[in-house]
Design an enzyme around this catalytic site. Sequence first.
Site, mmCIF file in Angstrom:
data_model
loop_
_atom_site.group_PDB
_atom_site.id
_atom_site.type_symbol
_atom_site.label_atom_id
_atom_site.label_comp_id
_atom_site.label_asym_id
_atom_site.label_seq_id
_atom_site.Cartn_x
_atom_site.Cartn_y
_atom_site.Cartn_z
ATOM 1 N N GLY A 105 40.273 36.882 43.260
ATOM 2 C CA GLY A 105 41.777 37.124 42.990
ATOM 3 C C GLY A 105 42.262 38.156 43.753
ATOM 4 C CG ASP A 124 36.116 29.546 43.201
ATOM 5 O OD1 ASP A 124 36.078 29.954 44.278
ATOM 6 O OD2 ASP A 124 35.288 28.859 43.058
ATOM 7 C CG ASP A 174 37.457 35.660 51.813
ATOM 8 O OD1 ASP A 174 37.163 36.273 52.719
ATOM 9 O OD2 ASP A 174 37.659 36.009 50.351
ATOM 10 C CB CYS A 229 33.317 40.350 53.710
ATOM 11 S SG CYS A 229 32.147 38.844 52.727
#
Length: 305
Positions: A105, A124, A174, A229
């Site tokens: 979040g 999600d 993401d 990432c």
Amino acid sequence: MMDYVPATKLKGLENWIEETDIFVQQGDREIGFITEKQEEPINLPSMLKVYAFAKGDISDFPQPKMDHHLKVLDYYALDGASLLPVLALDIQAGEKVLDLCAAPGGKTLIALQTILPGIVVSNDASESRGNRIRETLRQYIPHGISSFERHSVITKSDGCNIREKEAYDKILVDVPCLTDRLSLKEDDNSIFKTTRTKERLSLPELQSNLLASALQAVRPGGTVVYSTCTLSPLQNDGVVYLALSKLWQETTIECTIVDMSYAVRPLSFLYRFGTNLGLRYGQIVLPSLLNNFGPMYVAKIRRLR
């Protein structure tokens, strides 16, 4: 046992190819997408309050404290590079924003703190991860502030099959990835554990399906930002290529890659951006001793029709 054996001759690697060779098959124009430059620097919304140590200072932040008046924690700690994907969205007042893989979040909080979106939908596929989003918002958004509560919705759905088509102005994708920094620091839940091999190998397919789904859910003229990432070329530029080539072959959707290389220059005081790495579609933040954020790959895609 002491004989030298080249890595390419190891058993099981007879058909080894470099990761970067997997997706470079056709030119960009052959699969229908082009590049445009973002001429304006990335905008920093006036309501967004971000704190970081100076270059070279690797001190730990103190633990967040409870604001006893508002009954919330006083700040949310996250990797500084996590700010970049939300800034790349360039959220405008009143827009409908989807955070497709939102748990835990942090990026949803950043979007809400700008006070710009008309609504932020935090999605999600996992119920437990959805509960993490709820807990994060509970800890950091004061109860009873209707301006936040009215404009935040949490959903649980398969991000690869978004039912709403052309429904959002901006979408953040993401995705789950190799999480390089976490994998280096923690063994317990590392994606590189042998028990998670199948999951790890399936990541690029999942990532490209999520991105393709988002590009169908964003309205023509809207923006999708894809981020990871990891330093993996396949999961970064490779997934962008896979998703856009799939849409070119199977739909009438047209997109353009937004080149942010000029737009992110003002943020060089905060991030170390990778250069001369052969990136075709996105920007990447590289960890360093002076700018210890990332890795974070960000690609910005605008849907034309």
